[in-house]
Design an enzyme around this catalytic site. Structure first.
Site, short mmCIF file in Angstrom:
data_model
loop_
_atom_site.label_atom_id
_atom_site.label_comp_id
_atom_site.label_asym_id
_atom_site.label_seq_id
_atom_site.Cartn_x
_atom_site.Cartn_y
_atom_site.Cartn_z
N THR A 147 0.54 -1.19 0.00
CA THR A 147 0.00 -0.06 0.00
C THR A 147 1.07 1.41 0.06
O THR A 147 2.11 1.04 0.32
CB THR A 147 -1.06 0.00 1.21
OG1 THR A 147 -2.23 0.80 0.77
CG2 THR A 147 -0.39 0.25 2.46
N CYS A 183 -2.43 9.33 5.32
CA CYS A 183 -2.96 7.94 5.82
C CYS A 183 -2.48 7.09 6.90
O CYS A 183 -1.05 7.23 6.68
CB CYS A 183 -3.58 7.25 4.55
SG CYS A 183 -4.93 7.86 3.52
N HIS A 241 -5.91 0.43 6.07
CA HIS A 241 -5.41 1.84 5.23
C HIS A 241 -6.71 2.81 5.49
O HIS A 241 -7.39 2.84 4.65
CB HIS A 241 -4.78 1.55 3.79
CG HIS A 241 -4.51 2.71 3.17
ND1 HIS A 241 -3.59 2.68 1.87
CD2 HIS A 241 -4.78 4.21 3.43
CE1 HIS A 241 -3.28 3.87 1.42
NE2 HIS A 241 -4.01 4.82 2.22
#
Lengths: 292, 164
Positions: B31, B36, B53
């Site tokens: 990811t 985030c 996430h």
């Protein structure tokens, strides 16, 4: 300007203290918000769960379907007119049920957050057309005057299921909340990076204070026992979440009595994954890949 | 191991922002993080793990309760691992991300920091220890998480326009 070491240290300390205080304040606020949030969630689960909210919307078409098909199955003699009216009613209720179930499944999917985006190359026009095909019988009932304006081909890379459900909901609202014989204007187009889709109705409209509430789940402005319009208030929250999941935004413009206009604007080229982050060649490495 | 030398036979999963992933089979989950946060949870007893996430700290009770909000994402990932057979008390956490992609001139606490604080507070409240983390800063991160070993590997990314 000369600053002595002591003064510099003092200033740094002062700023660090300020930052720590801000973090502590924020932490306290966050905890308060968490409390509020917990209460919200609790009250929601006490008040009604997902299924009880949508029970009527699933039950009503299903009951009608069972009743109508039951009638048909025991009919001794068949009048052609009766049969065709029965079949039409069955078709409408089946479409209603299909719509509700699509929304419920999409909501469940989005809330679970586990399904991968299924990004494919697709034509915006064909998505709009398949939504309209799905809604033709409802447009006939409400005698909707449809106007569609937009270029022939807009090729996009996106999750077409999510875009479909968003457009379907907006069109369905445009029909449901329109006046009988009202105009439903669809327009769409593209820029370099984005495409837009707008649907404008001539219905009851929404006051500006209510324009954010309509995206909350299970909130419908027309609630209570005198409910005039069908639906369970899940549609626009599903629409908003679906649109945001494909890098899009939804907006509304409306005046009471003058209809509403909903626009969604989404990225044209989504990617299944962002592989080459270092497209500019600028990438920092942490001893190759640092292990944590 | 180098990112590019992954064997083709290993199962991989790309985690989009706002989603979560957990599986009883070994997976390498990738990811990309900006402000985030990814919380990786790992169960060393059953050797299974999962990762979320999230983009914003708290769900405000409106709209759908999606895992793009930290409090929903951490709760759902924990529940998912429990469903897969883990005991909550065995879970260990690793936390990554929360960088300041857009500097705020007034020095107000940004979304990245709020995301970090939420992860720490919520995991503490859940009784899940954070065994390693790399958060904050001004650079994005590309993260690889190995669900069966709990190993997390990351590189920093300078380019920020593609980050979440």
């Amino acid at each position: 300007m000369d600053i002595s070491d002591e003064k510099l240290i003092e200033e740094v300390k002062k700023r660090l203290d300020e930052k720590n205080r801000a973090i502590n304040d924020l932490r306290a606020t966050t905890l308060n918000l968490e409390d509020v949030n917990k209460k919200l969630q609790d009250s929601e689960s006490l008040k009604s769960n997902f299924l009880s909210n949508i029970r009527n919307e699933i039950n009503n078409p299903l009951t009608t379907l069972v009743a109508l098909s039951g009638e048909l199955s025991v009919m001794k003699s068949f009048e052609e007119e009766d049969i065709s009216s029965f079949i039409r009613m069955i078709y409408l209720e089946a479409l209603n049920l299909d719509f509700q179930i699509r929304n419920v499944l999409m909501a469940a999917d989005l809330e679970a957050g586990e399904s991968k985006l299924n990004i494919t190359k697709t034509d915006l026009n064909s998505i709009i057309d398949s939504c309209l095909k799905n809604l033709t019988p409802f447009m006939e009932i409400h005698k909707i005057n449809l106007i569609k304006e937009g270029p022939e081909d807009i090729w996009i890379n996106t999750d077409s299921d999510r875009l479909f459900i968003a457009i379907l909901n907006l069109l369905r609202n445009g029909i449901n909340f329109n006046r009988e014989g009202g105009r439903l204007e669809i327009s769409f187009g593209e820029s370099d990076e984005e495409f837009f889709f707008t649907v404008k109705d001539e219905g009851i409209g929404i006051e500006s204070k209510d324009q954010q509430i309509i995206f909350d789940r299970f909130k419908q402005l027309d609630a209570g026992t005198q409910k005039k319009y069908m639906g369970h208030g899940l549609g626009l929250s599903v629409t908003k979440a679906a649109v945001e999941s494909i890098d899009g935004l939804i907006s509304v413009e409306s005046q009471p009595g003058e209809g509403s206009s909903f626009t969604l604007m989404c990225k044209k080229q989504m990617e299944n994954e962002i592989g080459g982050i270092s497209t500019t060649g600028i990438e920092f490495f942490c001893d190759a890949d640092e292990e944590f | 191991m180098n990112l590019e030398s992954l064997s083709l036979e290993e199962k991989t999963h790309y985690l989009h922002p706002g989603n979560l992933f957990a599986h009883y089979n070994p997976y390498i989950v990738t990811t990309i993080l900006g402000s985030c946060i990814a919380v990786c949870l790992w169960d060393p007893i059953n050797k299974i793990g999962g990762i979320n996430h999230y983009m914003l700290p708290l769900w405000n009770g409106e709209g759908l309760s999606e895992p793009k909000y930290g409090n929903i994402a951490i709760k759902k990932l924990t529940e998912k691992l429990v469903v897969l057979g883990s005991k909550k008390r065995n879970l260990k956490a690793k936390v990554f991300g929360g960088s300041t992609i857009h500097e705020n001139a007034h020095g107000l606490i940004n979304v990245g920091e709020r995301n970090i604080i939420l992860a720490r507070d919520l995991l503490e409240a859940e009784g899940i220890p954070i065994i390693s983390s790399d958060t904050g800063g001004s650079r994005g991160r590309r993260l690889l998480f190995y669900t069966n070993t709990g190993v997390a590997k990351l590189r920093y990314i300078k380019k920020s326009s593609d980050l979440f």
